[in-house]
Motif scaffolding. Sequence first.
Motif, PDB file in Angstrom:
ATOM      1  N   ASP A  37      -3.756  -1.583 -19.051  1.00  0.00           N
ATOM      2  CA  ASP A  37      -3.895  -2.507 -20.179  1.00  0.00           C
ATOM      3  C   ASP A  37      -3.127  -3.785 -19.857  1.00  0.00           C
ATOM      4  OD1 ASP A  37      -1.144  -2.003 -20.712  1.00  0.00           O
ATOM      5  OD2 ASP A  37      -1.628  -0.418 -22.134  1.00  0.00           O
ATOM      6  N   GLU A  38      -3.153  -4.719 -20.788  1.00  0.00           N
ATOM      7  CA  GLU A  38      -2.481  -5.996 -20.570  1.00  0.00           C
ATOM      8  C   GLU A  38      -1.010  -5.955 -20.964  1.00  0.00           C
ATOM      9  OE1 GLU A  38      -4.685  -9.264 -22.169  1.00  0.00           O
ATOM     10  OE2 GLU A  38      -6.562  -8.630 -21.231  1.00  0.00           O
ATOM     11  N   ASP A  39      -0.516  -4.785 -21.353  1.00  0.00           N
ATOM     12  CA  ASP A  39       0.910  -4.611 -21.640  1.00  0.00           C
ATOM     13  C   ASP A  39       1.658  -4.057 -20.438  1.00  0.00           C
ATOM     14  OD1 ASP A  39       0.629  -5.473 -24.314  1.00  0.00           O
ATOM     15  OD2 ASP A  39      -0.036  -3.475 -24.926  1.00  0.00           O
ATOM     16  N   TYR A  40       1.037  -4.074 -19.266  1.00  0.00           N
ATOM     17  CA  TYR A  40       1.617  -3.610 -18.007  1.00  0.00           C
ATOM     18  C   TYR A  40       1.831  -2.097 -17.968  1.00  0.00           C
ATOM     19  CZ  TYR A  40       2.606  -8.598 -17.329  1.00  0.00           C
ATOM     20  OH  TYR A  40       2.487  -9.966 -17.213  1.00  0.00           O
ATOM     21  N   THR A  41       1.163  -1.339 -18.828  1.00  0.00           N
ATOM     22  CA  THR A  41       1.281   0.118 -18.762  1.00  0.00           C
ATOM     23  C   THR A  41       0.735   0.600 -17.425  1.00  0.00           C
ATOM     24  OG1 THR A  41       0.987   0.267 -21.161  1.00  0.00           O
ATOM     25  CG2 THR A  41       0.670   2.284 -19.876  1.00  0.00           C
ATOM     26  N   LEU A  42       1.534   1.408 -16.716  1.00  0.00           N
ATOM     27  CA  LEU A  42       1.171   1.906 -15.398  1.00  0.00           C
ATOM     28  C   LEU A  42       0.930   3.407 -15.447  1.00  0.00           C
ATOM     29  CD1 LEU A  42       3.805   0.082 -13.121  1.00  0.00           C
ATOM     30  CD2 LEU A  42       1.413  -0.546 -13.461  1.00  0.00           C
ATOM     31  N   VAL A  43      -0.237   3.836 -14.990  1.00  0.00           N
ATOM     32  CA  VAL A  43      -0.495   5.248 -14.755  1.00  0.00           C
ATOM     33  C   VAL A  43      -0.288   5.478 -13.266  1.00  0.00           C
ATOM     34  CG1 VAL A  43      -2.164   7.118 -14.839  1.00  0.00           C
ATOM     35  CG2 VAL A  43      -2.070   5.445 -16.695  1.00  0.00           C
ATOM     36  N   CYS A  44       0.686   6.325 -12.930  1.00  0.00           N
ATOM     37  CA  CYS A  44       1.146   6.439 -11.548  1.00  0.00           C
ATOM     38  C   CYS A  44       0.922   7.836 -10.995  1.00  0.00           C
ATOM     39  CB  CYS A  44       2.647   6.135 -11.458  1.00  0.00           C
ATOM     40  SG  CYS A  44       3.104   4.497 -12.031  1.00  0.00           S
ATOM     41  N   ALA A  45       0.563   7.886  -9.715  1.00  0.00           N
ATOM     42  CA  ALA A  45       0.593   9.115  -8.927  1.00  0.00           C
ATOM     43  C   ALA A  45       1.474   8.829  -7.714  1.00  0.00           C
ATOM     44  CB  ALA A  45      -0.809   9.529  -8.504  1.00  0.00           C
ATOM     45  N   TRP A  46       2.577   9.541  -7.614  1.00  0.00           N
ATOM     46  CA  TRP A  46       3.530   9.358  -6.513  1.00  0.00           C
ATOM     47  C   TRP A  46       3.617  10.663  -5.722  1.00  0.00           C
ATOM     48  CZ3 TRP A  46       8.569   6.722  -8.814  1.00  0.00           C
ATOM     49  CH2 TRP A  46       8.245   5.433  -9.268  1.00  0.00           C
ATOM     50  N   GLN A  47       3.441  10.561  -4.409  1.00  0.00           N
ATOM     51  CA  GLN A  47       3.581  11.727  -3.542  1.00  0.00           C
ATOM     52  C   GLN A  47       4.729  11.485  -2.558  1.00  0.00           C
ATOM     53  OE1 GLN A  47      -0.499  12.231  -2.029  1.00  0.00           O
ATOM     54  NE2 GLN A  47      -0.774  13.894  -3.492  1.00  0.00           N
ATOM     55  N   PHE A  48       5.679  12.415  -2.568  1.00  0.00           N
ATOM     56  CA  PHE A  48       6.843  12.322  -1.697  1.00  0.00           C
ATOM     57  C   PHE A  48       6.597  13.159  -0.448  1.00  0.00           C
ATOM     58  CE2 PHE A  48       8.417  11.477  -5.959  1.00  0.00           C
ATOM     59  CZ  PHE A  48       9.217  10.357  -5.763  1.00  0.00           C
ATOM     60  N   MET A  49       6.863  12.556   0.708  1.00  0.00           N
ATOM     61  CA  MET A  49       6.641  13.206   1.997  1.00  0.00           C
ATOM     62  C   MET A  49       7.976  13.351   2.719  1.00  0.00           C
ATOM     63  SD  MET A  49       3.315  13.327   1.713  1.00  0.00           S
ATOM     64  CE  MET A  49       2.735  13.808   3.336  1.00  0.00           C
ATOM     65  N   GLN A  50       8.309  14.580   3.114  1.00  0.00           N
ATOM     66  CA  GLN A  50       9.517  14.879   3.881  1.00  0.00           C
ATOM     67  C   GLN A  50       9.099  15.312   5.273  1.00  0.00           C
ATOM     68  OE1 GLN A  50      13.091  15.061   2.839  1.00  0.00           O
ATOM     69  NE2 GLN A  50      13.177  15.078   5.084  1.00  0.00           N
ATOM     70  N   SER A  51       9.585  14.609   6.300  1.00  0.00           N
ATOM     71  CA  SER A  51       9.232  14.937   7.688  1.00  0.00           C
ATOM     72  C   SER A  51       7.722  14.986   7.885  1.00  0.00           C
ATOM     73  CB  SER A  51       9.875  16.263   8.112  1.00  0.00           C
ATOM     74  OG  SER A  51      11.280  16.190   8.003  1.00  0.00           O
ATOM     75  N   GLN A  52       7.017  14.021   7.276  1.00  0.00           N
ATOM     76  CA  GLN A  52       5.559  13.860   7.372  1.00  0.00           C
ATOM     77  C   GLN A  52       4.786  14.971   6.679  1.00  0.00           C
ATOM     78  OE1 GLN A  52       4.600  11.014   8.616  1.00  0.00           O
ATOM     79  NE2 GLN A  52       6.605  10.458   9.421  1.00  0.00           N
ATOM     80  N   LYS A  53       5.464  15.793   5.862  1.00  0.00           N
ATOM     81  CA  LYS A  53       4.790  16.877   5.152  1.00  0.00           C
ATOM     82  C   LYS A  53       4.958  16.688   3.648  1.00  0.00           C
ATOM     83  CE  LYS A  53       7.200  19.950   7.357  1.00  0.00           C
ATOM     84  NZ  LYS A  53       7.760  21.249   7.833  1.00  0.00           N
ATOM     85  N   GLU A  54       3.951  17.145   2.905  1.00  0.00           N
ATOM     86  CA  GLU A  54       4.004  17.063   1.454  1.00  0.00           C
ATOM     87  C   GLU A  54       5.214  17.816   0.918  1.00  0.00           C
ATOM     88  OE1 GLU A  54       1.491  18.814  -2.379  1.00  0.00           O
ATOM     89  OE2 GLU A  54       0.666  18.940  -0.350  1.00  0.00           O
ATOM     90  N   GLN A  55       6.018  17.146   0.091  1.00  0.00           N
ATOM     91  CA  GLN A  55       7.119  17.808  -0.596  1.00  0.00           C
ATOM     92  C   GLN A  55       6.828  17.957  -2.086  1.00  0.00           C
ATOM     93  OE1 GLN A  55      10.852  15.680  -1.168  1.00  0.00           O
ATOM     94  NE2 GLN A  55      12.013  17.541  -0.611  1.00  0.00           N
TER      95      GLN A  55
END
Length: 323
Positions: A283-301
């Motif tokens: 929206d124009e209120d800067y609401t962010l829907v986020c998907a964040w994936q953390f990777m440790q040693s090139q592997k999914e954490q």
Amino acid sequence: MSDNKQPSNWQKSIEGEWHGMPSLFEASGTHVGYNKVSRASEFADGRTTYWMQTRFDATGPLNDRFELGSPFKFGVIDSDQDRIYTGPDFIGSGRPYGLLVDSNYYSPGWNVNLRTMNHVVPDLGIQVYSSQLFEADTLVGVFNGLYIVTKDHETNPKTQKRVEQFLEHERRDGKRPFNLPVKHAGRFTGTFEVYNDKQELIGHNEVTIHHKPINLLHSEQTIEIKGVVNARWTAMRTRNGNHHQYHGPDMFGNGMSYGRYLYSVRHVFGQAYKLWSRETQVDEDYTLVCAWQFMQSQKEQYTTFGVLRWEEGDLVLGAQYVE
């Protein structure tokens, strides 16, 4: 088929007919058109069938590539561990995490490998969709856009009107560029669900991003995370058109935005740790829907996702004068 077979939790979460007008972008980020879509994943008699009606309205060679002139209908082996797409339109699989599925599959008709992410956001009444389109490791285009769901579209004129209005809104906003607040400081806050590499919900993260513009193209941001992940990272961000960079001292990396969607990779300095992210301004209120994936040693954490809402602070780049 067995009458005892039940749909997965993800299948239950996407019941109904979904309507959207995803935008089509060239790999450079140039907006070239739209794809009007109606789609549903339907469970019946122990089987799951996915169908999709599409109509492209685009310019250039991507329009000819993706407008096949035929509806999509393909089988799905449904489970909460893997959703396996069995063709003929798509071959590959999706990995569900609660109300988000991260899929990787191949389209023979389009000759692209897709990384598709669908995130159902009940609080906002939308599904946040995107597909990055590859030939091997080379990006050739991007689809993205928002969807809404209906249960009575064929028979209810009010529902049809609501969908029509939503699609018109998407046509207007689909190419709106991703921009952070450029003159005001403030913060983004929200709660993210956290899933481990076995797709198990193991808790939540409280996320705060402190944002302070430096000039119209540079800002300083500090990400604070408390919960399953506990971290604090500061980086200077720059934007040149749809190209974004993160200049440290704690995180280094870059990203590209395609309309309202920003895809980034950030590496934590001095550690075998990085953050892949898809962030969508809904929206124009800067609401962010986020998907964040953390990777440790090139592997999914961890795979985490949630909504960040903007709280405006001081005006730091007000009008300038020479007395």
